[in-house]
Design an enzyme around this catalytic site. Structure first.
Site, PDB file in Angstrom:
ATOM      1  CD  GLU A 198      -1.233  -2.493   1.795  1.00 56.84           C
ATOM      2  OE1 GLU A 198      -1.903  -3.541   1.712  1.00 56.84           O
ATOM      3  OE2 GLU A 198      -0.079  -2.477   2.271  1.00 56.84           O
ATOM      4  CB  SER A 199       2.506   3.685   0.196  1.00 60.83           C
ATOM      5  OG  SER A 199       3.444   4.655  -0.261  1.00 60.83           O
TER       6      SER A 199
END
Length: 126
Positions: free
Chosen positions: A62-63
């Site tokens: 997700e990052s």
């Protein structure tokens, strides 16, 4: 407005100096924070500075989560950036604050990739 992600910028004060200077503990806490928030961990990279401090990143699907520590000041600068809407970056940030033994935190949230409407991109090969 639609946002691609949420980015927490945290200033974490009054942390346990021994934890902040321990590369292995910081890495473990950061990975645990990512997992606690429901993120999927992809890669980790951490570095211990001499004489003091640790920097590192946990890359998640997700990052990312990043940290830079100043043990002599009991301070950690933390970023938690998550894309999509199924992960709450505050869960990771709050977990970190607790595990670092912090006395207080100041943090702000930045919405990343703001769009009025979903973006449609046409990709063609050359």
């Amino acid at each position: 407005m639609n946002a691609l992600g949420r980015h927490i910028l945290a200033e974490i004060y009054g942390c346990d100096a021994e934890i902040l200077n321990d590369r292995d503990k910081i890495e473990k806490i950061m990975v645990e924070a990512a997992l606690h928030s429901g993120a999927e961990v992809r890669e980790v990279a951490f570095h211990k500075f001499s004489p003091l401090g640790v920097s590192g990143v946990v890359v998640i699907s997700e990052s990312h989560l990043t940290i830079h520590t100043w043990p002599e000041l009991g301070y950690a600068a933390v970023d938690v950036f998550t894309c999509g809407d199924h992960i709450n970056p505050w869960d990771a940030c709050n977990y970190l604050t607790e595990r670092l033994g912090a006395s207080h935190i100041t943090a702000s949230e930045v919405k990343r990739g703001l769009f009025d409407q979903p973006v449609q991109v046409k990709v063609s090969s050359l």
